[in-house]
Design an enzyme around this catalytic site. Structure first.
Site, PDB file in Angstrom:
ATOM      1  N   MET A  30       7.864  56.021  71.579  1.00 45.60           N
ATOM      2  CA  MET A  30       7.917  55.835  73.034  1.00 45.60           C
ATOM      3  C   MET A  30       6.829  54.830  73.438  1.00 45.60           C
ATOM      4  O   MET A  30       6.379  54.815  74.584  1.00 45.60           O
ATOM      5  CB  MET A  30       7.735  57.172  73.747  1.00 45.60           C
ATOM      6  CG  MET A  30       8.868  58.148  73.426  1.00 45.60           C
ATOM      7  SD  MET A  30       9.155  59.383  74.684  1.00 45.60           S
ATOM      8  CE  MET A  30       7.600  60.239  74.679  1.00 45.60           C
ATOM      9  N   LEU A  33       1.523  52.377  71.246  1.00 45.46           N
ATOM     10  CA  LEU A  33       1.331  52.502  69.798  1.00 45.46           C
ATOM     11  C   LEU A  33      -0.141  52.709  69.433  1.00 45.46           C
ATOM     12  O   LEU A  33      -1.031  52.081  69.998  1.00 45.46           O
ATOM     13  CB  LEU A  33       1.863  51.253  69.081  1.00 45.46           C
ATOM     14  CG  LEU A  33       3.344  50.931  69.291  1.00 45.46           C
ATOM     15  CD1 LEU A  33       3.741  49.699  68.467  1.00 45.46           C
ATOM     16  CD2 LEU A  33       4.245  52.109  68.941  1.00 45.46           C
ATOM     17  N   GLY A  36      -1.478  56.166  64.383  1.00 45.67           N
ATOM     18  CA  GLY A  36      -0.469  57.086  63.846  1.00 45.67           C
ATOM     19  C   GLY A  36       0.856  56.357  63.687  1.00 45.67           C
ATOM     20  O   GLY A  36       1.486  56.386  62.619  1.00 45.67           O
ATOM     21  N   HIS A  37       1.291  55.661  64.768  1.00 43.86           N
ATOM     22  CA  HIS A  37       2.539  54.887  64.678  1.00 43.86           C
ATOM     23  C   HIS A  37       2.410  53.797  63.613  1.00 43.86           C
ATOM     24  O   HIS A  37       3.331  53.566  62.835  1.00 43.86           O
ATOM     25  CB  HIS A  37       2.835  54.195  66.017  1.00 43.86           C
ATOM     26  CG  HIS A  37       3.069  55.123  67.168  1.00 43.86           C
ATOM     27  ND1 HIS A  37       2.222  55.192  68.250  1.00 43.86           N
ATOM     28  CD2 HIS A  37       4.049  56.026  67.413  1.00 43.86           C
ATOM     29  CE1 HIS A  37       2.674  56.074  69.105  1.00 43.86           C
ATOM     30  NE2 HIS A  37       3.775  56.610  68.627  1.00 43.86           N
ATOM     31  N   GLY A 147       6.370  61.588  62.339  1.00 44.39           N
ATOM     32  CA  GLY A 147       5.036  62.108  62.042  1.00 44.39           C
ATOM     33  C   GLY A 147       5.021  63.631  61.967  1.00 44.39           C
ATOM     34  O   GLY A 147       5.734  64.304  62.723  1.00 44.39           O
ATOM     35  N   LYS A 149       2.750  65.558  62.962  1.00 46.72           N
ATOM     36  CA  LYS A 149       2.166  66.196  64.147  1.00 46.72           C
ATOM     37  C   LYS A 149       3.264  66.861  64.997  1.00 46.72           C
ATOM     38  O   LYS A 149       3.078  67.933  65.534  1.00 46.72           O
ATOM     39  CB  LYS A 149       1.402  65.177  65.001  1.00 46.72           C
ATOM     40  CG  LYS A 149       0.734  65.818  66.215  1.00 46.72           C
ATOM     41  CD  LYS A 149      -0.058  64.830  67.009  1.00 46.72           C
ATOM     42  CE  LYS A 149       0.795  63.936  67.854  1.00 46.72           C
ATOM     43  NZ  LYS A 149       1.535  64.621  68.937  1.00 46.72           N
ATOM     44  N   ASP A 150       4.414  66.173  65.071  1.00 44.71           N
ATOM     45  CA  ASP A 150       5.530  66.718  65.849  1.00 44.71           C
ATOM     46  C   ASP A 150       6.455  67.495  64.914  1.00 44.71           C
ATOM     47  O   ASP A 150       7.626  67.156  64.749  1.00 44.71           O
ATOM     48  CB  ASP A 150       6.276  65.570  66.538  1.00 44.71           C
ATOM     49  CG  ASP A 150       5.360  64.782  67.449  1.00 44.71           C
ATOM     50  OD1 ASP A 150       4.747  65.391  68.330  1.00 44.71           O
ATOM     51  OD2 ASP A 150       5.227  63.559  67.255  1.00 44.71           O
ATOM     52  N   ARG A 187      -0.879  60.766  74.313  1.00 45.79           N
ATOM     53  CA  ARG A 187      -1.336  61.598  75.444  1.00 45.79           C
ATOM     54  C   ARG A 187      -2.854  61.825  75.433  1.00 45.79           C
ATOM     55  O   ARG A 187      -3.394  62.294  76.434  1.00 45.79           O
ATOM     56  CB  ARG A 187      -0.603  62.940  75.455  1.00 45.79           C
ATOM     57  CG  ARG A 187       0.841  62.799  75.865  1.00 45.79           C
ATOM     58  CD  ARG A 187       1.488  64.126  76.246  1.00 45.79           C
ATOM     59  NE  ARG A 187       2.758  63.907  76.902  1.00 45.79           N
ATOM     60  CZ  ARG A 187       3.948  63.912  76.296  1.00 45.79           C
ATOM     61  NH1 ARG A 187       4.023  64.127  75.003  1.00 45.79           N
ATOM     62  NH2 ARG A 187       5.053  63.700  76.976  1.00 45.79           N
TER      63      ARG A 187
END
Ligand code: PAF
Length: 282
Positions: A30, A33, A36-37, A147, A149-150, A187
């Site tokens: 989304m 960046l 992580g991305h 990732g 994390k999600d 976030r």
């Protein structure tokens, strides 16, 4: 790097690449960046002939009182980051392109979408599954990079891909962290200076829980209580959930404590942060 905004053009590009026998790796995002991305893009670069990254802030995965309108948007900066990470195509459709006026279809994956994050974000995973399936049909990738994390998002997408026989592999890549351990997330930019310092408690809590398990603790209620107490007394954070689940099914742990997902969500003000770790026994 090519920037494509039209679905037709994106599909045409993908079909041409596939007809030449080339592989396509895909990193859906989304935007906003961060490292992580970029680590997903780098892994994707190493493993595929072509790298496609999408940037689309998907309205369908935000409920009315969530942060859709204030979600960070920085397309110029993202373009230069994606280019530097050797992306071949940046797919940036508009909301109207993805969801024209007469758009109706939604993808619902019951049960696993309704627990954990799905409890406090009803409809969220329906929105995620819907957009990811659309993106898969548009980008036509061989491998999708997501990732860890999600973790619940990965579970839901994996279920959808298996159920609907999508001919594509998923790679779940490890969570990237700031030097103090906070999982990188777009976030994090919402946090005040104090909240940012406090937010490291998520990673500390996961590590504390891991330590308790490794020392032989098996009373899940007790571990949840200790962890919530620590968060509530040491920080301004409000615990949404802490759960100890089977890492593959997300079902409650049975007695063997073998593959364990420890997962946590905490609100700092209106900002909800998530993190998890997985303990696998050899
Ligand atoms: O993880 C995200 O950024 C989003 O949920 C995704 C997978 C790009 C779908 O909008």
């Amino acid at each position: 790097m090519r920037v494509i905004r039209s679905i037709k053009l994106m599909q045409k590009w993908a079909l041409h690449a596939l007809s030449q026998g080339q592989t396509i790796g895909f990193v859906p995002t989304m935007g906003a960046l961060h490292e992580g991305h970029l680590s997903l893009i780098k892994q994707c670069r190493r493993e595929n002939d072509f790298v496609v990254v999408s940037i689309f802030v998907n309205p369908k995965q935000f409920s009315i009182n969530e942060d859709f309108s204030r979600y960070p948007r920085q397309e110029r900066k993202d373009q230069s980051l994606a280019k530097k990470a050797q992306t071949d195509v940046l797919f940036c459709p508009s909301v109207e392109e993805m969801y024209p006026r007469d758009y109706l279809t939604v993808i619902n994956i019951p049960r696993i979408s309704e627990q954990l994050c799905g409890k406090s974000r009803p409809g969220h995973f329906q929105g995620v599954a819907t957009v990811v399936l659309k993106l898969i049909h548009i980008v036509i990738p061989d491998i999708l990079y997501l990732g860890q994390k999600d973790a619940q998002q990965v579970l839901v997408i994996r279920q959808m891909i298996n159920d609907l026989n999508c001919p594509i592999k998923i790679k779940q890549c490890k969570t990237m962290r700031a030097s103090d351990g906070l999982a990188l997330s777009s976030r994090n930019s919402y946090l005040t200076e104090t909240q940012r310092k406090e937010a490291v408690i998520l990673f500390q809590s996961l590590n504390q829980s891991k330590k308790m398990i490794l020392e032989g603790e098996r009373d899940i209620k007790k571990m949840i209580h200790i962890t919530s107490e620590a968060i509530q007394t040491k920080t301004s954070g409000r615990v949404d959930y802490i759960e100890f689940l089977d890492a593959d099914t997300f079902k409650p742990l049975t007695n063997n404590f073998k593959n364990i997902l420890i997962t946590i969500a905490v609100y700092f003000g209106k900002t909800r942060l998530i993190d998890n770790i997985i303990l696998r026994s050899r």
